[in-house]
Design a protein around this motif. Structure first.
Motif, PDB file in Angstrom:
ATOM      1  N   THR A 103       0.820  -1.217   0.000  1.00 36.84           N
ATOM      2  CA  THR A 103       0.000   0.000   0.000  1.00 36.84           C
ATOM      3  C   THR A 103       0.854   1.268   0.000  1.00 36.84           C
ATOM      4  O   THR A 103       0.354   2.349   0.303  1.00 36.84           O
ATOM      5  N   GLY A 104       2.149   1.124  -0.329  1.00 38.13           N
ATOM      6  CA  GLY A 104       2.971   2.330  -0.437  1.00 38.13           C
ATOM      7  C   GLY A 104       4.433   2.201  -0.098  1.00 38.13           C
ATOM      8  O   GLY A 104       5.165   3.193  -0.186  1.00 38.13           O
ATOM      9  N   SER A 105       4.908   1.019   0.252  1.00 39.12           N
ATOM     10  CA  SER A 105       6.315   0.870   0.644  1.00 39.12           C
ATOM     11  C   SER A 105       7.265   1.189  -0.503  1.00 39.12           C
ATOM     12  O   SER A 105       8.183   2.006  -0.360  1.00 39.12           O
ATOM     13  N   GLY A 165      15.375  -7.745 -11.419  1.00 40.65           N
ATOM     14  CA  GLY A 165      14.436  -6.658 -11.202  1.00 40.65           C
ATOM     15  C   GLY A 165      13.678  -6.699  -9.893  1.00 40.65           C
ATOM     16  O   GLY A 165      12.771  -5.874  -9.681  1.00 40.65           O
ATOM     17  N   PHE A 166      14.026  -7.612  -8.990  1.00 38.11           N
ATOM     18  CA  PHE A 166      13.343  -7.676  -7.696  1.00 38.11           C
ATOM     19  C   PHE A 166      14.044  -6.762  -6.697  1.00 38.11           C
ATOM     20  O   PHE A 166      15.195  -6.374  -6.885  1.00 38.11           O
ATOM     21  N   ASN A 167      13.343  -6.421  -5.612  1.00 37.23           N
ATOM     22  CA  ASN A 167      13.936  -5.465  -4.675  1.00 37.23           C
ATOM     23  C   ASN A 167      14.429  -6.133  -3.399  1.00 37.23           C
ATOM     24  O   ASN A 167      14.089  -7.291  -3.126  1.00 37.23           O
ATOM     25  N   PRO A 168      15.241  -5.429  -2.614  1.00 39.40           N
ATOM     26  CA  PRO A 168      15.852  -6.035  -1.428  1.00 39.40           C
ATOM     27  C   PRO A 168      14.950  -6.123  -0.203  1.00 39.40           C
ATOM     28  O   PRO A 168      15.380  -6.610   0.842  1.00 39.40           O
ATOM     29  N   LEU A 169      13.710  -5.657  -0.317  1.00 38.96           N
ATOM     30  CA  LEU A 169      12.823  -5.672   0.846  1.00 38.96           C
ATOM     31  C   LEU A 169      12.160  -7.047   0.991  1.00 38.96           C
ATOM     32  O   LEU A 169      10.951  -7.208   0.872  1.00 38.96           O
ATOM     33  N   THR A 170      12.980  -8.042   1.263  1.00 40.57           N
ATOM     34  CA  THR A 170      12.519  -9.418   1.359  1.00 40.57           C
ATOM     35  C   THR A 170      11.697  -9.638   2.628  1.00 40.57           C
ATOM     36  O   THR A 170      11.596  -8.749   3.488  1.00 40.57           O
ATOM     37  N   LEU A 171      11.149 -10.825   2.749  1.00 39.34           N
ATOM     38  CA  LEU A 171      10.345 -11.139   3.939  1.00 39.34           C
ATOM     39  C   LEU A 171      11.166 -10.985   5.210  1.00 39.34           C
ATOM     40  O   LEU A 171      10.662 -10.499   6.227  1.00 39.34           O
ATOM     41  N   ASN A 172      12.439 -11.364   5.171  1.00 42.07           N
ATOM     42  CA  ASN A 172      13.303 -11.199   6.348  1.00 42.07           C
ATOM     43  C   ASN A 172      13.436  -9.732   6.742  1.00 42.07           C
ATOM     44  O   ASN A 172      13.407  -9.396   7.933  1.00 42.07           O
ATOM     45  N   ILE A 173      13.600  -8.869   5.757  1.00 37.84           N
ATOM     46  CA  ILE A 173      13.712  -7.439   6.042  1.00 37.84           C
ATOM     47  C   ILE A 173      12.406  -6.913   6.614  1.00 37.84           C
ATOM     48  O   ILE A 173      12.392  -6.100   7.545  1.00 37.84           O
ATOM     49  N   THR A 218       9.763   4.441  -1.272  1.00 38.48           N
ATOM     50  CA  THR A 218      11.195   4.154  -1.213  1.00 38.48           C
ATOM     51  C   THR A 218      11.915   4.339  -2.538  1.00 38.48           C
ATOM     52  O   THR A 218      13.004   4.902  -2.598  1.00 38.48           O
ATOM     53  N   PHE A 219      11.304   3.873  -3.614  1.00 40.43           N
ATOM     54  CA  PHE A 219      11.989   3.850  -4.904  1.00 40.43           C
ATOM     55  C   PHE A 219      11.375   4.767  -5.957  1.00 40.43           C
ATOM     56  O   PHE A 219      11.778   4.755  -7.105  1.00 40.43           O
ATOM     57  N   GLY A 220      10.398   5.548  -5.591  1.00 39.21           N
ATOM     58  CA  GLY A 220       9.755   6.435  -6.558  1.00 39.21           C
ATOM     59  C   GLY A 220       8.261   6.222  -6.562  1.00 39.21           C
ATOM     60  O   GLY A 220       7.770   5.085  -6.537  1.00 39.21           O
ATOM     61  N   ARG A 221       7.532   7.312  -6.594  1.00 36.85           N
ATOM     62  CA  ARG A 221       6.086   7.258  -6.443  1.00 36.85           C
ATOM     63  C   ARG A 221       5.405   6.474  -7.559  1.00 36.85           C
ATOM     64  O   ARG A 221       5.718   6.632  -8.741  1.00 36.85           O
ATOM     65  N   VAL A 222       4.467   5.617  -7.162  1.00 39.00           N
ATOM     66  CA  VAL A 222       3.614   4.931  -8.124  1.00 39.00           C
ATOM     67  C   VAL A 222       2.615   5.960  -8.639  1.00 39.00           C
ATOM     68  O   VAL A 222       1.828   6.513  -7.869  1.00 39.00           O
ATOM     69  N   THR A 223       2.658   6.231  -9.925  1.00 35.81           N
ATOM     70  CA  THR A 223       1.904   7.338 -10.490  1.00 35.81           C
ATOM     71  C   THR A 223       0.546   6.915 -11.054  1.00 35.81           C
ATOM     72  O   THR A 223       0.239   5.733 -11.159  1.00 35.81           O
ATOM     73  N   LEU A 224      -0.254   7.917 -11.393  1.00 34.01           N
ATOM     74  CA  LEU A 224      -1.487   7.667 -12.141  1.00 34.01           C
ATOM     75  C   LEU A 224      -1.138   7.019 -13.479  1.00 34.01           C
ATOM     76  O   LEU A 224      -0.041   7.240 -13.995  1.00 34.01           O
TER      77      LEU A 224
END
Length: 388
Positions: A58-60, A138-146, A64-70
């Motif tokens: 819902t916004g992480s 293309g995946f990000n480092p915010l894994t389940l462990n993080i 963090t990496f740039g706004r999800v735009t319209l």
């Protein structure tokens, strides 16, 4: 004649037995009703803590990496909402069902509100620990462990700040420490792990890679339990072989397409992942007897919608609303490409070839909250108490 005598001789035994059975059924039914009674005083989740990927972010990532735009967010919010959809996600409908506000992303520093929970889910996240190969894919480092580390920090900081706070205003946006053990803990992750495997190795090589991922998933549940979590709402993974992005990139070979145009071999991998996850959740139930672990069959709910798309007013499940072969709707390039967005997203199951539309999420949410896709079959708003 002998038959008639036998009937006369035993004519009252049947009704007596029937009376006993009827009483037993009534008593049993009454106990079940009492066990799952929905009362506002003692059966209400005070908060939700969610872990997952883009299906519940819902916004992480947006923060963090740039706004999800319209046009993401256009249907319900009328503005960018941090979600990879035209509107609400399953986690939003779950929160609404429990009469809780939408979850704030933990990483969103602007106007955070964590009194009723927090969302650690991040688009592109995996169960498996992050490495270079995942980064290159293309995946990000915010894994389940993080995400678990973030939860632990929220919990520790909450206890510190609550003890230091001198005014109720400071506490108003913080979780209530005693609510942490009463909250609902939701997990919806695994799709990216399978996506990575299926696009970097042969299908028959993927199955041996699943058990380590399930082990990581189980360790996450164990860690949350050790932190005090007791009520879990665990989604399995959806029919990945029906995602338009994969059907387009990897057209099914002859004999590998089902009646809906999905890739059968990819869906079989998802089903194997789900089988192993369900078995492990069952094992964890015996280990954590004072916890309630609800395994939610998202795969079946989503595949039911895909199979009956026309019945419910949707177009072909392989079509999608936002983007085309040259433009991906999750990229900022789509902002000025309005011709690549459909007029009515409610007719599409897929919003952008990867993520579901609000209409599809709403349909699925309505099917899962009553417990009909859960094991054990307990409605969401009755899950705040473990059955007797």
């Amino acid at each position: 004649m002998d038959c008639l005598r036998s009937i006369r001789k035993n004519r009252w035994k049947g009704p007596r037995k029937l009376k006993k059975i009827t009483v037993l059924v009534v008593v049993t039914s009454f106990l079940l009703i009492v066990s799952f009674a929905d009362t506002s005083d003692d059966c209400r989740f005070p908060a939700i803590y969610n872990f997952g990927d883009s299906n519940s972010d819902t916004g992480s990532v947006s923060a963090t990496f740039g706004r999800v735009t319209l046009p993401n967010g256009r249907t319900f919010f009328g503005k960018p909402s941090g979600r990879y959809s035209d509107g609400r996600l399953l986690i939003d409908f779950i929160a609404q069902k429990l009469e809780l506000p939408f979850l704030s992303a933990y990483l969103d520093a602007l106007q955070p509100y964590f009194r009723n929970g927090a969302n650690f889910a991040a688009a592109g996240s995996t169960i498996q620990p992050f490495d270079v190969k995942l980064l290159e894919a293309g995946f990000n480092p915010l894994t389940l462990n993080i995400q678990l580390s973030q939860y632990e920090q929220l919990k520790d900081r909450t206890n510190e700040l609550y003890n230091q706070a001198k005014t109720s205003k400071i506490k108003s946006n913080l979780p209530i420490p005693e609510d942490l053990s009463k909250a609902l803990y939701t997990l919806d992750i695994g799709q990216n792990d399978l996506h990575f495997f299926l696009t970097t190795m042969k299908v028959d090589q993927v199955k041996p890679s699943i058990p380590p991922i399930i082990n990581q998933f189980a360790l996450a549940i164990e860690k949350l339990y050790q932190e005090g979590a007791r009520k879990f709402w665990i989604h399995n993974t959806g029919p990945i072989g029906c995602l338009p992005v994969l059907v387009i990139a990897y057209p099914p070979k002859p004999g590998d397409a089902d009646q809906n145009g999905c890739i059968k071999s990819f869906n079989e991998i998802a089903q194997e992942f789900n089988k192993q996850l369900k078995d492990r959740v069952s094992e964890l139930r015996t280990q954590f007897e004072d916890a309630l672990l609800l395994y939610v069959d998202i795969y079946s709910a989503k595949y039911t919608l895909i199979s009956e798309a026309n019945k419910y007013g949707f177009v072909s499940p392989i079509e999608y609303c936002c983007g085309d072969h040259d433009i991906n709707c999750w990229n900022t390039a789509i902002v000025n490409a309005t011709n690549a967005v459909c007029k009515d997203a409610s007719k599409y199951i897929s919003w952008d070839s990867v993520h579901y539309s609000e209409a599809a999420n709403h349909w699925i949410a309505n099917r899962i909250v009553d417990g009909s896709f859960s094991d054990p079959s307990i409605p969401l708003n009755k899950a705040c108490r473990k059955p007797l």
